[in-house]
Structures are given as structure tokens and as C-alpha cells.
Design a protein around this motif. Structure first.
Motif, PDB file in Angstrom:
ATOM      1  N   TYR A 247      92.577 -26.104 -26.906  1.00  0.00           N
ATOM      2  CA  TYR A 247      91.214 -25.621 -27.354  1.00  0.00           C
ATOM      3  C   TYR A 247      90.936 -25.819 -28.627  1.00  0.00           C
ATOM      4  CZ  TYR A 247      86.889 -23.005 -26.517  1.00  0.00           C
ATOM      5  OH  TYR A 247      85.800 -22.771 -26.291  1.00  0.00           O
ATOM      6  N   PRO A 248      89.986 -26.412 -29.218  1.00  0.00           N
ATOM      7  CA  PRO A 248      89.346 -27.466 -28.459  1.00  0.00           C
ATOM      8  C   PRO A 248      89.671 -28.771 -29.448  1.00  0.00           C
ATOM      9  CG  PRO A 248      87.614 -26.428 -29.677  1.00  0.00           C
ATOM     10  CD  PRO A 248      88.823 -25.847 -30.067  1.00  0.00           C
TER      11      PRO A 248
ATOM     12  N   HIS B  57      76.538 -33.196 -29.998  1.00  0.00           N
ATOM     13  CA  HIS B  57      77.147 -31.839 -29.223  1.00  0.00           C
ATOM     14  C   HIS B  57      76.224 -31.055 -29.156  1.00  0.00           C
ATOM     15  CE1 HIS B  57      81.326 -33.764 -29.436  1.00  0.00           C
ATOM     16  NE2 HIS B  57      80.965 -34.005 -30.730  1.00  0.00           N
TER      17      HIS B  57
ATOM     18  N   HIS C 298      80.511 -24.631 -30.987  1.00  0.00           N
ATOM     19  CA  HIS C 298      80.772 -23.381 -30.468  1.00  0.00           C
ATOM     20  C   HIS C 298      80.134 -22.427 -30.834  1.00  0.00           C
ATOM     21  CE1 HIS C 298      84.350 -25.858 -30.006  1.00  0.00           C
ATOM     22  NE2 HIS C 298      84.566 -25.452 -28.800  1.00  0.00           N
TER      23      HIS C 298
ATOM     24  N   GLY D 182      78.977 -23.969 -22.949  1.00  0.00           N
ATOM     25  CA  GLY D 182      77.694 -24.659 -23.557  1.00  0.00           C
ATOM     26  C   GLY D 182      76.751 -25.302 -22.483  1.00  0.00           C
TER      27      GLY D 182
ATOM     28  N   CYS E 291      76.446 -28.018 -27.051  1.00  0.00           N
ATOM     29  CA  CYS E 291      77.158 -26.848 -27.290  1.00  0.00           C
ATOM     30  C   CYS E 291      78.472 -27.022 -26.262  1.00  0.00           C
ATOM     31  CB  CYS E 291      76.361 -25.694 -26.748  1.00  0.00           C
ATOM     32  SG  CYS E 291      77.229 -24.125 -27.032  1.00  0.00           S
ATOM     33  N   SER E 292      79.459 -26.454 -27.021  1.00  0.00           N
ATOM     34  CA  SER E 292      80.762 -26.453 -26.277  1.00  0.00           C
ATOM     35  C   SER E 292      81.328 -25.072 -25.829  1.00  0.00           C
ATOM     36  CB  SER E 292      81.846 -27.127 -27.200  1.00  0.00           C
ATOM     37  OG  SER E 292      81.431 -28.254 -27.405  1.00  0.00           O
ATOM     38  N   GLY E 293      80.312 -24.123 -25.863  1.00  0.00           N
ATOM     39  CA  GLY E 293      80.779 -22.728 -25.233  1.00  0.00           C
ATOM     40  C   GLY E 293      81.545 -21.860 -26.373  1.00  0.00           C
ATOM     41  N   ALA E 294      82.302 -20.994 -25.881  1.00  0.00           N
ATOM     42  CA  ALA E 294      82.663 -19.926 -26.734  1.00  0.00           C
ATOM     43  C   ALA E 294      83.647 -20.308 -27.630  1.00  0.00           C
ATOM     44  CB  ALA E 294      83.508 -18.951 -25.832  1.00  0.00           C
ATOM     45  N   THR E 295      83.982 -19.752 -28.895  1.00  0.00           N
ATOM     46  CA  THR E 295      84.834 -20.009 -29.921  1.00  0.00           C
ATOM     47  C   THR E 295      86.279 -19.727 -29.396  1.00  0.00           C
ATOM     48  OG1 THR E 295      84.739 -17.825 -30.831  1.00  0.00           O
ATOM     49  CG2 THR E 295      83.046 -19.708 -31.768  1.00  0.00           C
ATOM     50  N   ARG E 296      87.173 -20.397 -29.945  1.00  0.00           N
ATOM     51  CA  ARG E 296      88.566 -19.994 -29.583  1.00  0.00           C
ATOM     52  C   ARG E 296      88.885 -18.620 -30.051  1.00  0.00           C
ATOM     53  NH1 ARG E 296      93.690 -23.573 -31.328  1.00  0.00           N
ATOM     54  NH2 ARG E 296      93.120 -22.799 -33.296  1.00  0.00           N
TER      55      ARG E 296
ATOM     56  N   ALA F 176      73.369 -24.614 -31.943  1.00  0.00           N
ATOM     57  CA  ALA F 176      74.777 -25.082 -32.404  1.00  0.00           C
ATOM     58  C   ALA F 176      74.473 -26.339 -33.266  1.00  0.00           C
ATOM     59  CB  ALA F 176      75.594 -25.463 -31.014  1.00  0.00           C
TER      60      ALA F 176
END
Length: 259
Positions: A249-250, A60, A27, A109, A62-67, A21
């Protein structure tokens, strides 16, 4: 995005790095999952790679899954496929995996980093399992993984409130992962030094031991993903879940800058 994104980078001492990422795109979705799969296949063909470091952006991780994943028509299964896929790929390797979480790591993430064998956190950065704050139940094995690494009381606090913690607060808490928190300026060198130490082990010995550890963690992950899928199936059936996700989000803001 940099040229390193999704490309396996060889470093000295049998260590490889993979940037999953960036700060501009923190994301992860199908492209990142496919990239990790390609990197795993490349590593399995190349015995000179003896340790893998997973990286994100500078600010960053990682912030996890995409919206888009969360708004999918069948979000529970989309989430389970994506968020189960990353750790399963990491656990399929016969070499040690390390995560350089020098930047913020939130939600899936953070879990992505914690499913590696070893993770390095930065005193200045933010870490959280903020699933409920975003409107849905926890995922990516967080229901078991956080308790293991942060201790049960703090893990429940993080999951139920969705609050994020500075790395220095995690270090002060004296929880199992506290030892892995270092000043941000030292995180990269610290992680790669650990990776090079691990790469010195005889390959066959490492493969046998790593496979044993991974099998145990894979069983833990599979149980957690099944439980989390059941919760996701229930909560994503409610319109309020999607409405809350759309509202919250987000939004990357100055509040998520290291300080």
C-alpha cells in the motif's frame, strides 16, 4: 495541489464543486474529512447552492484512506470514523450530490464517489474495491453499496478478488451503474449538466425528497459500517494484516494510467 483543493467553488446555475483529492495526493485523511465538514456547513448556510459536485484529480479521483490511517494503533476505529464520516456528511445535505469520477477510483475512494446521489465514471479509468488485495476486509459501506450499483455477482467478484475494472468493462457488463460510464473527455460536462438540471428543482421540494432518500441510505450505511468495524477489529488484530498493508500500500504506477 491546486488552489481548488478543499475550497468550495461556485459555478453557474446554483452548482458548487469541491475538490477532495489530487493526482499528487490521491488519498484522504483527517484534513479532507474536516474540509468536507466545512463545505457542508457552508452549503447549509448558503441557500444559493443547490447541488454539489465532488471532484478529485484528473488521473486519480481518490484512492481511499491514507496508509497512516491503516497503521493507526486502533486502525479499526480510525477507519470507521474516517470512512463513515465522509458518507455521513454527504448524506446530511438537503441538496443533491454528484461525484465526478473521471480519474481512477479505488477502495474507499470509489465508495466516496458512490455514496453521492449520482456518479459519473470514465470509460478509460480504473475502478475497484481492492481492500482484500491490500490486506484487509472491505470498508466504507462497500459490503452493501457495491451490490446495489454493480449487481451481486460482479460485486462479489470485485470484493473477493480485489481486481480493478476499466470503466468500459463496467459499461459492457450492463449492471445498474453502467449507464453512468461516459468517455473521459465528456465526464466533466456531463456531470455539471446533470447538477444544473437538479439545481432547477424548487429548493423545498428537493430538500424533502433528498432527506427522504438520504435517511434510507444512512440506515443502510450505519448497518454496513457496524459489520465492517467488526471485521476490521478481527483482522487488524493479526500482525500479518499490517505487514501486508506495508508491503502493498500503495504504489501508484504506470499500470494505473488511463488508456
Amino acid at each position: 495541489m491546486t488552489g481548488k483543493l478543499y475550497r468550495l467553488q461556485r459555478h453557474a446555475g446554483g452548482v458548487a464543486g469541491l475538490q477532495i483529492a489530487t493526482d499528487d495526493a490521491p488519498h484522504v485523511g483527517d484534513a479532507a474529512l474536516d474540509a468536507l465538514g466545512d463545505a457542508v456547513a457552508e452549503i447549509q448556510r448558503d441557500p444559493s447552492v443547490r447541488a454539489l459536485v465532488l471532484e478529485g484529480g484528473d488521473r486519480h479521483f481518490c484512492s481511499g484512506a491514507t496508509r497512516d490511517t491503516l497503521m493507526d494503533a486502533d486502525a479499526p476505529r480510525a477507519i470507521a470514523r474516517l470512512m463513515g464520516g465522509f458518507p455521513r456528511l454527504l448524506l446530511s445535505l438537503e441538496i443533491p450530490t454528484l461525484a465526478l469520477l473521471s480519474g481512477h477510483a479505488l477502495g474507499g475512494g470509489l465508495m466516496l464517489g458512490l455514496w453521492c446521489d449520482v456518479a459519473t465514471l470514465a470509460e478509460e479509468s480504473l475502478y475497484g474495491a481492492n481492500f482484500l488485495a491490500l490486506g484487509f476486509t472491505p470498508g466504507m459501506g462497500s459490503t452493501v453499496l457495491l451490490e446495489e450499483l454493480f449487481g451481486a455477482p460482479l460485486a462479489r467478484d470485485m470484493l473477493l478478488t480485489g481486481r480493478v475494472l476499466k470503466g468500459r468493462d463496467i459499461k459492457a457488463a450492463g449492471v445498474p451503474i453502467s449507464h453512468a460510464v461516459v468517455p473521459r473527455r465528456e465526464a466533466r460536462a456531463h456531470t455539471y449538466a446533470l447538477a444544473q438540471d437538479m439545481a432547477l428543482a424548487p429548493p423545498t421540494t428537493m430538500a424533502v425528497f433528498r432527506s427522504h432518500l438520504a435517511a434510507r441510505r444512512r440506515a443502510q450505511l450505519d448497518r454496513a459500517i457496524a459489520d465492517e468495524l467488526a471485521m476490521h477489529t478481527e483482522v487488524f488484530a493479526h500482525a500479518e494484516t499490517r505487514a501486508h498493508i506495508l508491503e502493498s500500500y500503495p504504489a501508484l504506477s504506470d499500470e494505473t494510467e488511463p488508456a
